[in-house]
Design an enzyme around this catalytic site. Structure first.
Site, mmCIF file in Angstrom:
data_model
loop_
_atom_site.group_PDB
_atom_site.id
_atom_site.type_symbol
_atom_site.label_atom_id
_atom_site.label_comp_id
_atom_site.label_asym_id
_atom_site.label_seq_id
_atom_site.Cartn_x
_atom_site.Cartn_y
_atom_site.Cartn_z
ATOM 1 N N ASN A 116 -1.513 16.506 -1.206
ATOM 2 C CA ASN A 116 -1.544 15.684 0.004
ATOM 3 C C ASN A 116 -0.107 15.290 0.320
ATOM 4 O O ASN A 116 0.434 14.374 -0.281
ATOM 5 C CB ASN A 116 -2.410 14.437 -0.250
ATOM 6 C CG ASN A 116 -2.355 13.460 0.908
ATOM 7 O OD1 ASN A 116 -1.925 13.809 2.006
ATOM 8 N ND2 ASN A 116 -2.804 12.225 0.669
ATOM 9 N N LYS B 70 1.103 13.954 2.935
ATOM 10 C CA LYS B 70 1.253 12.779 3.815
ATOM 11 C C LYS B 70 2.238 13.134 4.932
ATOM 12 O O LYS B 70 2.289 14.296 5.343
ATOM 13 C CB LYS B 70 1.670 11.561 2.991
ATOM 14 C CG LYS B 70 0.745 11.378 1.779
ATOM 15 C CD LYS B 70 0.927 10.111 1.045
ATOM 16 C CE LYS B 70 -0.054 10.091 -0.129
ATOM 17 N NZ LYS B 70 -0.018 8.841 -0.881
ATOM 18 N N HIS C 134 -8.799 8.651 3.372
ATOM 19 C CA HIS C 134 -7.747 8.264 2.424
ATOM 20 C C HIS C 134 -7.472 6.765 2.576
ATOM 21 O O HIS C 134 -7.549 6.225 3.674
ATOM 22 C CB HIS C 134 -6.482 9.079 2.698
ATOM 23 C CG HIS C 134 -5.441 8.913 1.643
ATOM 24 N ND1 HIS C 134 -4.605 7.815 1.618
ATOM 25 C CD2 HIS C 134 -5.129 9.659 0.563
ATOM 26 C CE1 HIS C 134 -3.815 7.919 0.547
ATOM 27 N NE2 HIS C 134 -4.122 9.028 -0.105
ATOM 28 N N GLU D 51 -4.863 5.131 2.732
ATOM 29 C CA GLU D 51 -3.821 4.788 3.711
ATOM 30 C C GLU D 51 -4.402 4.773 5.116
ATOM 31 O O GLU D 51 -4.004 3.964 5.955
ATOM 32 C CB GLU D 51 -2.647 5.776 3.597
ATOM 33 C CG GLU D 51 -1.826 5.492 2.355
ATOM 34 C CD GLU D 51 -1.104 6.699 1.768
ATOM 35 O OE1 GLU D 51 -0.924 7.707 2.483
ATOM 36 O OE2 GLU D 51 -0.716 6.617 0.587
ATOM 37 N N GLU E 121 -9.516 7.676 -5.895
ATOM 38 C CA GLU E 121 -8.114 7.285 -5.892
ATOM 39 C C GLU E 121 -8.011 5.766 -5.898
ATOM 40 O O GLU E 121 -8.070 5.136 -4.834
ATOM 41 C CB GLU E 121 -7.416 7.818 -4.638
ATOM 42 C CG GLU E 121 -7.426 9.318 -4.508
ATOM 43 C CD GLU E 121 -6.297 9.798 -3.605
ATOM 44 O OE1 GLU E 121 -5.492 10.603 -4.070
ATOM 45 O OE2 GLU E 121 -6.213 9.342 -2.456
ATOM 46 N N GLY F 127 0.992 6.109 -5.439
ATOM 47 C CA GLY F 127 2.421 5.968 -5.161
ATOM 48 C C GLY F 127 3.096 4.867 -5.958
ATOM 49 O O GLY F 127 4.235 4.501 -5.685
ATOM 50 N N SER G 91 -0.800 8.735 -8.619
ATOM 51 C CA SER G 91 0.283 8.943 -9.593
ATOM 52 C C SER G 91 -0.055 9.998 -10.640
ATOM 53 O O SER G 91 0.328 9.866 -11.802
ATOM 54 C CB SER G 91 0.686 7.621 -10.250
ATOM 55 O OG SER G 91 1.146 6.716 -9.265
HETATM 56 P P1 PGA Z 1 0.357 9.790 -5.321
HETATM 57 O O1 PGA Z 1 -0.636 9.838 -4.067
HETATM 58 O O2 PGA Z 1 0.081 11.001 -6.152
HETATM 59 O O3 PGA Z 1 1.739 9.803 -4.715
HETATM 60 O O4 PGA Z 1 0.063 8.520 -6.054
HETATM 61 C C1 PGA Z 1 -1.943 10.335 -4.195
HETATM 62 C C2 PGA Z 1 -2.634 10.241 -2.859
HETATM 63 O O5 PGA Z 1 -2.406 9.279 -2.117
HETATM 64 O O6 PGA Z 1 -3.445 11.139 -2.492
#
Ligand code: PGA
Length: 250
Positions: free
Chosen positions: A5, A7, A94, A96, A166, A172, A212
């Protein structure tokens, strides 16, 4: 399955080289058992599908779609449009998008329904915030996200659905859920799916962990019985890290 992903990251030149490298490597025997997917920003999708990997061996996914097929929705695109240009997967719900773009469980449910109907492999994201985990409501929160998210999907369509757990506090932040925490939630997710769609269907569902996930922790996470792969953010922007994660099943 390992899904990148991206983003809203990467300028075109770097995006092109990332797709090219992953597509080339994906041909090697060590990735034969792994479904590799990249989800670049939407405006790169046609390039990622055709120009950057003419053989088209690497699956490409979108990060979002609208719930309607077409209409007066400025700035949006539909699941049918994605499918028509050759996109195979779509991430929906997601955290976000939930936190920054006001996507409720209801909106997520509408989008899931549209994506499944369009024939996209539909990646439903769920996961609790830190406050919800500390308050002990994480199982309830995730169950609600699943039941509302899948309310428009019937048993015959459910095979198109992939679930990504998640935890918001792990995205992140560098804080990964422990493999025990991931397994505990994944097993709870499979039970919710089994109650709604039946045991065999739930057992056949791909459950991804995200938050992460990196080369140093992927093998332990993927070794859990109910963790079938990963949804990778930051580490998917680097070909070597992404491929190392994909090789962690061995
Ligand atoms: P990350 O993000 O691996 O940077 O923690 C995962 C995601 O948001 O799908």
């Amino acid at each position: 399955m390992v899904v990148g992903n991206w983003k809203m990251n990467l300028q075109p030149a770097r995006a092109a080289s990332l797709v090219r490298t992953i597509a080339q490597e994906a041909e090697k025997p060590q990735y034969e058992q792994v479904e590799l997917v990249v989800c670049p920003p939407a405006l790169y999708l046609p390039l990622a599908l055709k120009d950057w990997q003419p053989a088209g061996s690497l699956a490409v996914g979108a990060q979002n779609c609208h719930w309607e097929e077409s209409g007066a929705y400025t700035g949006e695109w539909s699941a049918q449009m994605l499918r028509a240009i050759g996109v195979e997967y779509c991430i929906i719900g997601h955290s976000e998008r939930r936190a920054q773009f006001g996507e409720t469980n209801q909106v997520v449910g509408d989008k899931i329904k549209a994506a499944v109907q369009a024939g996209l492999g539909t990646i439903l994201c769920c996961g609790e915030t830190l406050a919800e985990r500390e308050g002990g409501t994480h199982f309830e929160v995730v169950e609600r996200q699943l039941l509302d998210g899948l309310s428009g999907v019937d048993k015959s369509q459910f095979a198109e659905v992939i679930v990504a757990y998640e935890p918001v506090w792990a995205i992140g932040t560098g804080k990964t859920a422990s493999s025990a925490q991931a397994q505990e939630m994944h097993s709870a997710i499979r039970q919710v799916l089994a109650q709604k769609f039946g045991g065999p269907q739930a057992d056949a569902t791909t459950l991804l962990y995200g938050g992460s996930c990196k080369p140093s922790n992927a093998a332990e996470l993927f070794a859990q019985p109910d963790v079938d792969g990963g949804l990778i953010g930051g580490a998917s922007l680097d070909a070597e890290q992404f491929l190392q994660i994909a090789a962690s099943f061995l």
